[in-house]
Design a protein around this motif. Structure first.
Motif, short mmCIF file in Angstrom:
data_model
loop_
_atom_site.label_atom_id
_atom_site.label_comp_id
_atom_site.label_asym_id
_atom_site.label_seq_id
_atom_site.Cartn_x
_atom_site.Cartn_y
_atom_site.Cartn_z
N THR A 288 4.50 -4.59 0.41
CA THR A 288 5.68 -3.84 0.82
C THR A 288 5.77 -3.77 2.33
OG1 THR A 288 5.57 -2.51 -1.20
CG2 THR A 288 6.86 -1.61 0.62
N GLU A 289 4.64 -3.51 2.99
CA GLU A 289 4.61 -3.46 4.44
C GLU A 289 4.95 -4.82 5.05
OE1 GLU A 289 1.19 -2.74 7.74
OE2 GLU A 289 1.21 -1.33 6.06
N LEU A 290 4.41 -5.88 4.45
CA LEU A 290 4.69 -7.23 4.94
C LEU A 290 6.17 -7.56 4.82
CD1 LEU A 290 3.76 -10.05 5.92
CD2 LEU A 290 3.47 -10.64 3.51
N ILE A 291 6.76 -7.24 3.68
CA ILE A 291 8.19 -7.51 3.48
C ILE A 291 9.02 -6.74 4.51
CG2 ILE A 291 10.14 -7.11 1.91
CD1 ILE A 291 8.15 -7.78 -0.39
N SER A 292 8.65 -5.50 4.76
CA SER A 292 9.36 -4.69 5.75
C SER A 292 9.24 -5.30 7.15
CB SER A 292 8.80 -3.28 5.74
OG SER A 292 9.39 -2.51 6.74
N ASN A 293 8.03 -5.70 7.52
CA ASN A 293 7.82 -6.29 8.84
C ASN A 293 8.54 -7.63 8.99
OD1 ASN A 293 6.23 -4.15 9.63
ND2 ASN A 293 4.31 -5.16 9.14
N VAL A 294 8.45 -8.47 7.96
CA VAL A 294 9.11 -9.77 8.01
C VAL A 294 10.62 -9.60 8.08
CG1 VAL A 294 9.60 -11.86 6.67
CG2 VAL A 294 7.25 -11.07 6.93
N SER A 295 11.13 -8.67 7.31
CA SER A 295 12.56 -8.40 7.33
C SER A 295 13.02 -7.99 8.73
CB SER A 295 12.88 -7.29 6.32
OG SER A 295 14.23 -6.91 6.41
N HIS A 296 12.25 -7.12 9.35
CA HIS A 296 12.59 -6.68 10.71
C HIS A 296 12.51 -7.84 11.69
CE1 HIS A 296 11.70 -4.96 14.70
NE2 HIS A 296 12.64 -4.10 14.36
N ASP A 297 11.43 -8.63 11.59
CA ASP A 297 11.25 -9.75 12.51
C ASP A 297 12.34 -10.80 12.36
OD1 ASP A 297 9.02 -8.57 13.55
OD2 ASP A 297 7.57 -9.88 12.55
N LEU A 298 12.84 -11.00 11.15
CA LEU A 298 13.92 -11.97 10.94
C LEU A 298 15.27 -11.40 11.38
CD1 LEU A 298 12.97 -13.44 7.45
CD2 LEU A 298 12.71 -14.54 9.68
N LYS A 299 15.45 -10.11 11.18
CA LYS A 299 16.72 -9.48 11.49
C LYS A 299 16.97 -9.39 13.00
CE LYS A 299 19.43 -5.42 10.27
NZ LYS A 299 19.41 -4.12 9.64
N THR A 300 15.90 -9.21 13.78
CA THR A 300 16.05 -9.03 15.23
C THR A 300 16.73 -10.22 15.91
OG1 THR A 300 14.17 -7.54 15.26
CG2 THR A 300 14.81 -8.52 17.35
N PRO A 301 16.22 -11.46 15.76
CA PRO A 301 16.92 -12.57 16.42
C PRO A 301 18.29 -12.84 15.80
CG PRO A 301 15.04 -13.40 15.18
CD PRO A 301 14.98 -11.91 15.13
N LEU A 302 18.42 -12.59 14.51
CA LEU A 302 19.70 -12.83 13.84
C LEU A 302 20.77 -11.88 14.38
CD1 LEU A 302 21.04 -14.52 11.67
CD2 LEU A 302 20.38 -12.78 10.00
N THR A 303 20.43 -10.63 14.58
CA THR A 303 21.37 -9.65 15.14
C THR A 303 21.79 -10.06 16.54
OG1 THR A 303 20.34 -7.89 13.85
CG2 THR A 303 21.68 -7.21 15.71
N SER B 294 25.58 -11.11 17.86
CA SER B 294 26.21 -10.45 19.01
C SER B 294 26.71 -11.45 20.04
CB SER B 294 25.22 -9.50 19.68
OG SER B 294 24.83 -8.48 18.79
N TYR B 295 25.91 -12.44 20.36
CA TYR B 295 26.32 -13.43 21.36
C TYR B 295 27.43 -14.35 20.82
CZ TYR B 295 22.89 -11.95 24.74
OH TYR B 295 22.19 -11.22 25.66
N ILE B 296 27.42 -14.61 19.55
CA ILE B 296 28.52 -15.39 18.95
C ILE B 296 29.82 -14.59 19.05
CG2 ILE B 296 29.43 -16.29 16.78
CD1 ILE B 296 26.55 -17.21 16.14
N ASP B 297 29.76 -13.29 18.80
CA ASP B 297 30.94 -12.44 18.94
C ASP B 297 31.46 -12.45 20.39
OD1 ASP B 297 31.02 -11.75 16.28
OD2 ASP B 297 30.02 -9.79 16.55
#
Length: 174
Positions: A73-88, A92-95
Motif C-alpha cells: 500500500t505504501e509503495l503504491i502510494s509513493n509510486v502514484s505520487h512520483d508518477l503524478k508529480t512530473p505528469l502534473t 501545466s506547461y502544455i496549458d
C-alpha cells in the motif's frame, strides 16, 4: 484408574480448549505444557507443544502478510505520487503553451521542461516495470563474484563531476 483417568481427561480437555482457541483466531494462546505439575504431560505434552508451534508459525505468517500488505500500500502510494508529480508539471506547461502559443518567447523553455518531465516519467515507468518483473520472479538471477574494488573505482569515476561540484573528496584506504 480412579486417579489416572480424570488427569487424562483434564489434559485432553486442555488440548481441546487450545485447539478451539486457535481455531477461533487466538493464535497467541498457548496450551500449558507441564508447568509445576500443572498442564499437559507425556504424549499429550508433545501434541500440545506441536499445536503451540503451529499456532506460533501461523501467527508469524499472518504478521508477515500484514506487513507485506502495508508495504504494498505504501509503495503504491509513493509510486502514484512520483508518477503524478512530473505528469502534473507537464499538463501545466502544455496549458501554458496552449494559452501563449508556440510562437511565444517562453515556448522553447516550456518545451524543454516538458521534455525533461517526459523523460523523468519514462524513467519512473521503466523502473516500476522492472521492479514489478523482479518482484514476480520473472527476471532470472545469475550469481557471480564481483570485484568490489573495481566497482567502487568505476562508481567514483562516474560520480567525479558531482563530487567535485559539491567539493567532496573520497579517500580510499586499502
Amino acid at each position: 484408574i480412579i486417579f489416572l483417568v480424570p488427569k487424562i481427561v483434564e489434559e485432553y480437555l486442555e488440548i481441546k480448549k487450545g485447539v478451539e482457541e486457535v481455531k477461533h483466531g487466538n493464535l497467541t494462546y498457548k496450551i500449558p505444557v507441564n508447568e509445576d505439575g500443572k498442564g499437559v504431560r507425556g504424549e499429550f505434552a508433545r501434541l500440545a507443544s506441536d499445536i503451540n508451534d503451529i499456532s506460533q508459525a501461523s501467527n508469524i505468517a499472518i504478521q508477515n502478510e500484514l506487513k507485506s500488505q502495508r508495504l504494498k500500500t505504501e509503495l503504491i502510494s509513493n509510486v502514484s505520487h512520483d508518477l503524478k508529480t512530473p505528469l502534473t508539471s507537464m499538463v501545466s506547461y502544455i496549458d501554458l503553451l496552449k494559452k501563449e502559443g508556440l510562437d511565444s518567447q517562453n515556448a522553447p523553455e516550456y518545451l524543454d521542461i516538458i521534455d525533461m518531465k517526459t523523460e523523468r516519467l519514462k524513467n519512473l515507468t521503466e523502473n516500476l516495470f522492472e521492479a514489478a518483473k523482479a518482484s514476480s520472479g520473472a527476471i532470472p538471477v545469475n550469481m557471480e563474484a564481483i570485484d568490489l574494488s573495481s566497482m567502487l573505482t568505476q562508481t567514483l569515476v562516474e560520480m567525479e563531476e558531482r563530487l567535485a561540484a559539491r567539493n567532496l573528496v573520497v579517500q580510499i584506504k586499502n
